[in-house]
Design a protein around this motif. Structure first.
Motif, PDB file in Angstrom:
ATOM      1  N   LEU A  85       5.559 -14.691  -2.782  1.00  0.00           N
ATOM      2  CA  LEU A  85       4.533 -15.004  -1.718  1.00  0.00           C
ATOM      3  C   LEU A  85       5.129 -14.002  -0.296  1.00  0.00           C
ATOM      4  CD1 LEU A  85       3.196 -18.425  -1.133  1.00  0.00           C
ATOM      5  CD2 LEU A  85       1.688 -16.748  -2.113  1.00  0.00           C
ATOM      6  N   ARG A  86       5.960 -13.818  -0.315  1.00  0.00           N
ATOM      7  CA  ARG A  86       6.296 -12.784   0.362  1.00  0.00           C
ATOM      8  C   ARG A  86       6.669 -11.786  -0.403  1.00  0.00           C
ATOM      9  NH1 ARG A  86      12.021 -16.020   2.794  1.00  0.00           N
ATOM     10  NH2 ARG A  86      10.559 -17.186   4.371  1.00  0.00           N
ATOM     11  N   ASP A  87       6.893 -11.570  -1.752  1.00  0.00           N
ATOM     12  CA  ASP A  87       6.735 -10.051  -2.268  1.00  0.00           C
ATOM     13  C   ASP A  87       5.098  -9.877  -2.224  1.00  0.00           C
ATOM     14  OD1 ASP A  87       9.351 -10.392  -2.890  1.00  0.00           O
ATOM     15  OD2 ASP A  87       9.118 -10.501  -5.409  1.00  0.00           O
ATOM     16  N   GLU A  88       4.075 -10.654  -2.550  1.00  0.00           N
ATOM     17  CA  GLU A  88       3.051 -10.535  -2.626  1.00  0.00           C
ATOM     18  C   GLU A  88       2.254  -9.831  -1.659  1.00  0.00           C
ATOM     19  OE1 GLU A  88      -1.222 -10.169  -4.082  1.00  0.00           O
ATOM     20  OE2 GLU A  88       1.136  -9.726  -5.223  1.00  0.00           O
ATOM     21  N   GLN A  89       2.740 -11.031  -0.274  1.00  0.00           N
ATOM     22  CA  GLN A  89       2.068 -10.142   0.868  1.00  0.00           C
ATOM     23  C   GLN A  89       3.072  -8.940   1.398  1.00  0.00           C
ATOM     24  OE1 GLN A  89       4.634 -11.897   4.049  1.00  0.00           O
ATOM     25  NE2 GLN A  89       2.619 -11.044   5.807  1.00  0.00           N
ATOM     26  N   SER A  90       3.984  -8.318   1.163  1.00  0.00           N
ATOM     27  CA  SER A  90       4.768  -7.379   1.281  1.00  0.00           C
ATOM     28  C   SER A  90       3.827  -5.995   0.303  1.00  0.00           C
ATOM     29  CB  SER A  90       5.897  -7.172   1.450  1.00  0.00           C
ATOM     30  OG  SER A  90       6.807  -5.611   0.802  1.00  0.00           O
ATOM     31  N   ARG A  91       3.412  -6.718  -0.829  1.00  0.00           N
ATOM     32  CA  ARG A  91       2.049  -5.472  -1.888  1.00  0.00           C
ATOM     33  C   ARG A  91       1.344  -5.192  -0.141  1.00  0.00           C
ATOM     34  NH1 ARG A  91      -1.343  -5.127  -5.330  1.00  0.00           N
ATOM     35  NH2 ARG A  91      -1.287  -7.482  -4.929  1.00  0.00           N
ATOM     36  N   LEU A  92       0.600  -6.401   0.154  1.00  0.00           N
ATOM     37  CA  LEU A  92      -0.422  -6.659   0.578  1.00  0.00           C
ATOM     38  C   LEU A  92      -0.381  -5.925   1.637  1.00  0.00           C
ATOM     39  CD1 LEU A  92      -2.320  -9.898  -0.819  1.00  0.00           C
ATOM     40  CD2 LEU A  92      -2.664  -7.555  -2.208  1.00  0.00           C
ATOM     41  N   MET A  93       0.331  -5.745   2.518  1.00  0.00           N
ATOM     42  CA  MET A  93       0.578  -4.914   3.958  1.00  0.00           C
ATOM     43  C   MET A  93       0.612  -3.727   3.287  1.00  0.00           C
ATOM     44  SD  MET A  93       0.600  -6.713   6.385  1.00  0.00           S
ATOM     45  CE  MET A  93       0.755  -6.084   7.830  1.00  0.00           C
ATOM     46  N   ASP A  94       1.206  -2.926   2.100  1.00  0.00           N
ATOM     47  CA  ASP A  94       1.844  -1.576   2.035  1.00  0.00           C
ATOM     48  C   ASP A  94       0.461  -1.354   1.553  1.00  0.00           C
ATOM     49  OD1 ASP A  94       5.038  -1.589   2.418  1.00  0.00           O
ATOM     50  OD2 ASP A  94       4.816  -1.923   0.449  1.00  0.00           O
ATOM     51  N   MET A  95      -0.667  -1.835  -0.006  1.00  0.00           N
ATOM     52  CA  MET A  95      -1.821  -1.734   0.405  1.00  0.00           C
ATOM     53  C   MET A  95      -2.909  -1.064   1.698  1.00  0.00           C
ATOM     54  SD  MET A  95      -3.079  -3.131  -2.932  1.00  0.00           S
ATOM     55  CE  MET A  95      -4.586  -3.811  -2.697  1.00  0.00           C
ATOM     56  N   LEU A  96      -2.546  -2.291   2.209  1.00  0.00           N
ATOM     57  CA  LEU A  96      -3.350  -2.626   3.192  1.00  0.00           C
ATOM     58  C   LEU A  96      -3.059  -0.846   4.261  1.00  0.00           C
ATOM     59  CD1 LEU A  96      -5.935  -3.380   5.380  1.00  0.00           C
ATOM     60  CD2 LEU A  96      -3.542  -4.925   6.521  1.00  0.00           C
ATOM     61  N   THR A  97      -2.147  -0.794   4.824  1.00  0.00           N
ATOM     62  CA  THR A  97      -1.220   0.580   5.178  1.00  0.00           C
ATOM     63  C   THR A  97      -1.971   1.918   4.953  1.00  0.00           C
ATOM     64  OG1 THR A  97       0.781  -0.701   5.750  1.00  0.00           O
ATOM     65  CG2 THR A  97       0.586   1.881   5.642  1.00  0.00           C
ATOM     66  N   GLY A  98      -1.945   1.596   3.549  1.00  0.00           N
ATOM     67  CA  GLY A  98      -2.457   3.053   2.798  1.00  0.00           C
ATOM     68  C   GLY A  98      -3.954   2.831   3.053  1.00  0.00           C
ATOM     69  N   SER A 151      -4.753   4.509   6.062  1.00  0.00           N
ATOM     70  CA  SER A 151      -4.864   6.227   6.667  1.00  0.00           C
ATOM     71  C   SER A 151      -5.520   6.617   5.573  1.00  0.00           C
ATOM     72  CB  SER A 151      -2.926   6.071   5.369  1.00  0.00           C
ATOM     73  OG  SER A 151      -2.535   7.469   5.655  1.00  0.00           O
ATOM     74  N   THR A 152      -5.979   6.086   4.524  1.00  0.00           N
ATOM     75  CA  THR A 152      -7.009   7.029   4.144  1.00  0.00           C
ATOM     76  C   THR A 152      -8.532   6.529   4.372  1.00  0.00           C
ATOM     77  OG1 THR A 152      -5.873   6.778   1.515  1.00  0.00           O
ATOM     78  CG2 THR A 152      -8.551   6.752   1.421  1.00  0.00           C
ATOM     79  N   GLY A 153      -8.550   6.202   5.595  1.00  0.00           N
ATOM     80  CA  GLY A 153     -10.037   5.338   6.248  1.00  0.00           C
ATOM     81  C   GLY A 153      -9.105   6.559   7.513  1.00  0.00           C
ATOM     82  N   LYS A 154      -8.068   6.938   7.872  1.00  0.00           N
ATOM     83  CA  LYS A 154      -8.175   7.407   9.417  1.00  0.00           C
ATOM     84  C   LYS A 154      -8.662   9.593   8.415  1.00  0.00           C
ATOM     85  CE  LYS A 154      -4.830   4.595  12.160  1.00  0.00           C
ATOM     86  NZ  LYS A 154      -3.489   4.991  12.621  1.00  0.00           N
ATOM     87  N   GLU A 155      -8.043   9.973   8.024  1.00  0.00           N
ATOM     88  CA  GLU A 155      -7.992  10.893   7.392  1.00  0.00           C
ATOM     89  C   GLU A 155      -9.457  10.923   6.653  1.00  0.00           C
ATOM     90  OE1 GLU A 155      -5.261  10.919   3.113  1.00  0.00           O
ATOM     91  OE2 GLU A 155      -3.674  11.095   4.792  1.00  0.00           O
ATOM     92  N   ASN A 156     -10.165  10.497   6.123  1.00  0.00           N
ATOM     93  CA  ASN A 156     -10.889  10.540   6.459  1.00  0.00           C
ATOM     94  C   ASN A 156     -12.489  10.436   7.102  1.00  0.00           C
ATOM     95  OD1 ASN A 156     -11.080  10.219   3.558  1.00  0.00           O
ATOM     96  ND2 ASN A 156     -11.021   8.131   2.495  1.00  0.00           N
ATOM     97  N   GLU A 157     -12.296  10.096   7.992  1.00  0.00           N
ATOM     98  CA  GLU A 157     -12.543   9.676   9.760  1.00  0.00           C
ATOM     99  C   GLU A 157     -12.538  11.212   9.770  1.00  0.00           C
ATOM    100  OE1 GLU A 157     -13.382   7.745  13.852  1.00  0.00           O
ATOM    101  OE2 GLU A 157     -10.630   7.473  12.746  1.00  0.00           O
ATOM    102  N   GLU A 158     -11.570  11.808   9.648  1.00  0.00           N
ATOM    103  CA  GLU A 158     -10.151  13.088  10.393  1.00  0.00           C
ATOM    104  C   GLU A 158     -11.144  14.307   9.676  1.00  0.00           C
ATOM    105  OE1 GLU A 158      -6.516  14.575  10.798  1.00  0.00           O
ATOM    106  OE2 GLU A 158      -6.213  12.261  11.611  1.00  0.00           O
TER     107      GLU A 158
END
Length: 189
Positions: free
Chosen positions: A31-44, A47-54
């Motif tokens: 579960l911790r590994d999955e949470q870490s993976r999901l947090m990395d995806m969310l961060t990505g 980041s992509t949302g901010k780039e697209n907004e810019e």
């Protein structure tokens, strides 16, 4: 464990509690590994949302500037300055060509120069020389536009050979191309 004859094994018996504890620890790790993976995806995604907004705000500002342009020279200056200031390109050229000039360019480069064609990536020195006077340009995005009178060519170049790879997304350049065409057509009318 308890043998049938009542004799205990010398190795300490592990009860069901130990088994459940190990299983629980494994599940917690998963579960911790999955949470870490999901947090990395969310961060990505953020980041992509901010780039697209810019990118949205930049393209909106370009569109409004182009609409207020009154002639080709103003459109040309606006587009070239936009790419140089916002995307740090080494070369940006917007030009118009006659059908004969475009056919000649097509013959020299061997590239398809049909309406709405987009070529992206590192090109040979000969092809780059046909598009840019700067021989330091190593990769480019070339967008062909069909105008009411002739053709337009948007040429964006970089001295970095890997800046524009052939498999890149062309949605943004297609949008800019379409805006330029609409603006130029409205100025000709």
């Amino acid at each position: 464990f308890q043998a049938e004859d009542g004799i205990r094994d010398s190795v300490a018996s592990r009860g069901l509690g130990d088994v459940y504890k190990r299983q629980l620890e494994m599940q917690v790790r998963k579960l911790r590994d999955e949470q870490s993976r999901l947090m990395d995806m969310l961060t990505g995604f953020v980041s992509t949302g901010k780039e697209n907004e810019e990118l949205f705000f930049k393209s909106k500002n370009l569109t409004l500037s182009l609409i207020s342009s009154n002639k080709f020279d103003e459109v040309k200056k606006t587009v070239e300055l936009f790419f140089q200031e916002n995307f740090e390109v080494d070369s940006c050229i917007l030009e118009t060509l006659s059908d004969a000039e475009l056919q000649k360019l097509e013959k020299i480069t061997g590239l398809d120069m049909n309406k709405d064609a987009i070529h992206m990536g590192p090109l040979s020195k000969e092809k780059m020389a046909a598009f840019f006077s700067n021989d330091a340009i190593k990769s480019a995005v070339i967008s062909v536009m069909k105008l009411e009178k002739g053709f337009g060519l948007l040429k964006v170049g970089s001295i970095e050979a890997t800046k524009y790879l052939g498999d890149g997304d062309t949605t943004f350049i297609e949008y800019i191309r379409d805006v330029i065409v609409r603006v130029l057509e409205s100025k000709e009318a």
